[in-house]
Design a protein around this motif. Structure first.
Motif, PDB file in Angstrom:
ATOM      1  N   THR A 187      -5.787  74.803 135.858  1.00 61.36           N
ATOM      2  CA  THR A 187      -5.919  75.476 137.157  1.00 61.36           C
ATOM      3  C   THR A 187      -5.063  74.875 138.263  1.00 61.36           C
ATOM      4  O   THR A 187      -4.910  75.479 139.324  1.00 61.36           O
ATOM      5  CB  THR A 187      -7.385  75.410 137.629  1.00 61.36           C
ATOM      6  OG1 THR A 187      -7.790  74.033 137.694  1.00 61.36           O
ATOM      7  CG2 THR A 187      -8.315  76.159 136.667  1.00 61.36           C
ATOM      8  N   VAL A 188      -4.539  73.673 138.060  1.00 60.54           N
ATOM      9  CA  VAL A 188      -3.811  72.988 139.123  1.00 60.54           C
ATOM     10  C   VAL A 188      -2.391  73.520 139.214  1.00 60.54           C
ATOM     11  O   VAL A 188      -1.637  73.494 138.231  1.00 60.54           O
ATOM     12  CB  VAL A 188      -3.799  71.469 138.896  1.00 60.54           C
ATOM     13  CG1 VAL A 188      -2.976  70.759 139.977  1.00 60.54           C
ATOM     14  CG2 VAL A 188      -5.224  70.923 138.882  1.00 60.54           C
ATOM     15  N   THR A 189      -2.026  73.996 140.387  1.00 61.56           N
ATOM     16  CA  THR A 189      -0.699  74.560 140.618  1.00 61.56           C
ATOM     17  C   THR A 189      -0.007  73.834 141.765  1.00 61.56           C
ATOM     18  O   THR A 189      -0.619  73.007 142.458  1.00 61.56           O
ATOM     19  CB  THR A 189      -0.793  76.056 140.982  1.00 61.56           C
ATOM     20  OG1 THR A 189      -1.364  76.179 142.303  1.00 61.56           O
ATOM     21  CG2 THR A 189      -1.665  76.823 139.990  1.00 61.56           C
ATOM     22  N   ALA A 190       1.248  74.181 141.971  1.00 55.50           N
ATOM     23  CA  ALA A 190       1.967  73.614 143.118  1.00 55.50           C
ATOM     24  C   ALA A 190       1.337  74.055 144.433  1.00 55.50           C
ATOM     25  O   ALA A 190       1.489  73.389 145.453  1.00 55.50           O
ATOM     26  CB  ALA A 190       3.431  74.037 143.069  1.00 55.50           C
ATOM     27  N   GLY A 191       0.597  75.158 144.408  1.00 54.59           N
ATOM     28  CA  GLY A 191      -0.014  75.668 145.627  1.00 54.59           C
ATOM     29  C   GLY A 191      -1.307  74.997 146.015  1.00 54.59           C
ATOM     30  O   GLY A 191      -1.665  74.973 147.200  1.00 54.59           O
TER      31      GLY A 191
ATOM     32  N   GLY B 164       2.311  68.149 148.283  1.00 58.47           N
ATOM     33  CA  GLY B 164       3.740  68.215 148.041  1.00 58.47           C
ATOM     34  C   GLY B 164       4.349  66.844 147.825  1.00 58.47           C
ATOM     35  O   GLY B 164       3.694  65.809 147.903  1.00 58.47           O
ATOM     36  N   GLN B 165       5.632  66.859 147.510  1.00 59.69           N
ATOM     37  CA  GLN B 165       6.465  65.649 147.497  1.00 59.69           C
ATOM     38  C   GLN B 165       7.300  65.710 148.767  1.00 59.69           C
ATOM     39  O   GLN B 165       8.070  66.659 148.939  1.00 59.69           O
ATOM     40  CB  GLN B 165       7.346  65.611 146.254  1.00 59.69           C
ATOM     41  CG  GLN B 165       6.565  65.616 144.961  1.00 59.69           C
ATOM     42  CD  GLN B 165       7.471  65.522 143.737  1.00 59.69           C
ATOM     43  OE1 GLN B 165       7.248  64.715 142.850  1.00 59.69           O
ATOM     44  NE2 GLN B 165       8.490  66.355 143.683  1.00 59.69           N
ATOM     45  N   ASN B 166       7.165  64.714 149.625  1.00 64.08           N
ATOM     46  CA  ASN B 166       7.654  64.898 150.984  1.00 64.08           C
ATOM     47  C   ASN B 166       8.365  63.679 151.557  1.00 64.08           C
ATOM     48  O   ASN B 166       8.346  62.602 150.966  1.00 64.08           O
ATOM     49  CB  ASN B 166       6.478  65.287 151.890  1.00 64.08           C
ATOM     50  CG  ASN B 166       5.788  66.543 151.433  1.00 64.08           C
ATOM     51  OD1 ASN B 166       4.804  66.488 150.704  1.00 64.08           O
ATOM     52  ND2 ASN B 166       6.303  67.686 151.838  1.00 64.08           N
ATOM     53  N   ASP B 167       8.963  63.891 152.717  1.00 62.73           N
ATOM     54  CA  ASP B 167       9.724  62.860 153.425  1.00 62.73           C
ATOM     55  C   ASP B 167       9.153  62.697 154.833  1.00 62.73           C
ATOM     56  O   ASP B 167       8.948  63.693 155.538  1.00 62.73           O
ATOM     57  CB  ASP B 167      11.201  63.261 153.538  1.00 62.73           C
ATOM     58  CG  ASP B 167      11.811  63.694 152.219  1.00 62.73           C
ATOM     59  OD1 ASP B 167      11.413  63.157 151.174  1.00 62.73           O
ATOM     60  OD2 ASP B 167      12.697  64.575 152.231  1.00 62.73           O
TER      61      ASP B 167
END
Length: 401
Positions: A247-251, A255-258
């Motif tokens: 069930t785990v999605t990118a949504g 995120g991977q962030n700066d």
């Protein structure tokens, strides 16, 4: 021990992976927020004993990151510095370490710093110095490798943090629909805060050089105003090929962030002498470890410990900042605490799913946000906590000054 207060918590905008801040290295993000910290607070850099810097994906472009960042930002050579890594809790750990130095009298004024450019996380090899054998060298992606090795050889995690999140889905019976609904709530709260200007006081613009001139980035890039349940439902689970029930999605994950963030840690007396205006008082903190495959619910014992040390409970809190590594792990923690997912005190302005999760900077990003949330909500007490890959969590209770 001496009392500790937090002044001038600031942060840069959070950029998407490969997005608006991708051309800016972590050192430059750190330099930018440190310079702004001095300018806005009026703090004399010579009064700073040291800079404690959190970073999850360092390289030898800036060893002992806190020292390099301090020198780049124009602090005097007498300002010491080092770096630490407690993964997702690193930024808050920098604050805690600074507090312990001040509480014990080892330092008078310390700057806690967190910086991460996940867009520039290195690829590396550990075989090169022994010569090239066969077709060439294996380059490891630091982002992927860190998630696989974070719990050592006795607790391998070939599916990374996503696999651990799916474990919580199975153990707690949390549906995809509940995860997506929570993700939508996070984006809506972050977008509302962004639109109202609620983030403005904590943000430091970043200048990004380009071929056609400089660009000023002054708002978070990760919140999505167009997010809907329909769009979230259309995303494929990351482990869908190996697990038909995934069930785990990118949504519904962070995120991977700066980004970079920083704050001044000192005593009330020293703050007054330096003309600083404290925003928060550190009441207590706690760290906890658990089974690495269940790291997502480690905030439960960590927060319970911090609350007990402060002599308060969840009913006394006005803000609960629980980093959203995954919607499923937030929902699992809430289930253990008996809290509702729509509790207005929970991440009132969004969190990791919507704002983003720049590993080393997240703890200080959350601190900057909650410091401004409390007066806006006429609140007094806040809890900050986050799960940490490998089976840890960190939590702290802050009081509005």
């Amino acid at each position: 021990m001496r009392e500790v207060v937090i002044a001038s918590p600031l942060r840069t905008p959070v950029g998407r992976f490969g997005g608006a801040l991708a051309a800016v290295p972590a050192t430059k993000l750190a330099e930018t927020v440190l310079i702004a910290l001095l300018e806005r607070s009026g703090l004399d850099p010579a009064a700073v004993d040291g800079v404690i810097a959190a970073q999850g994906y360092p390289s030898m472009e800036a060893p002992a990151f806190g020292r390099v960042a301090a020198l780049d930002a124009g602090f005097p050579v007498t300002t010491t510095g080092y770096q630490l890594d407690r993964r997702c809790g690193s930024g808050l750990q920098a604050v805690v370490n600074a507090a312990m130095e001040v509480q014990t009298g080892a330092s008078e004024v310390v700057v806690a710093l967190g910086a991460e450019s996940m867009s520039n996380a290195p690829f590396y090899t550990v075989e090169g110095r022994r010569g090239i054998v066969g077709a060439g060298l294996m380059l490891h992606d630091a982002l992927t490798r860190g998630r696989e090795t974070v719990a050592g050889r006795r607790f391998p995690s070939p599916e990374g943090n996503v696999g651990a999140a799916e474990r919580l889905r199975r153990d707690y019976g949390i549906s995809r629909e509940a995860q997506d609904a929570f993700a939508l709530q996070s984006h809506r709260r972050a977008v509302a805060a962004q639109s109202s200007g609620a983030f403005d006081a904590e943000l430091v613009p970043v200048t990004v050089p380009g071929r056609k001139g400089d660009t000023i980035v002054d708002r978070d890039e990760h919140p999505r105003a167009d997010t809907s349940l329909e769009s979230l439902a259309g995303l494929r689970p990351m482990l869908g090929r190996s697990d038909p029930d995934a069930t785990v999605t990118a949504g519904n994950a962070s995120g991977q962030n700066d980004a970079a963030a920083a704050a001044i840690v000192t005593t009330p007396e020293r703050a007054a002498a330096l003309g600083l205006t404290p925003m928060l008082r550190l009441r207590s903190w706690g760290v906890a470890g658990n089974e690495p495959a269940l790291f997502g619910v480690a905030p439960v014992p960590a927060a319970n410990l911090a609350l007990a040390r402060a002599g308060v409970g969840f009913a006394d809190l006005d803000v609960i900042e629980l980093n959203e590594a995954f919607a499923v792990q937030v929902l699992a923690c809430l289930a253990d605490w008996g809290l509702d997912a729509e509790d207005p005190r929970l991440n009132p302005r969004g969190s990791g799913i919507s704002i983003g999760h720049p590993i080393g900077a997240t703890g200080l990003r959350m601190l900057a946000t909650l410091a401004h949330e409390l007066p806006a909500l006429d609140g007094n007490l806040a809890l900050e906590t986050m799960c940490i890959g490998g089976g840890q969590a960190l939590a702290a209770v802050f009081e509005r000054v």
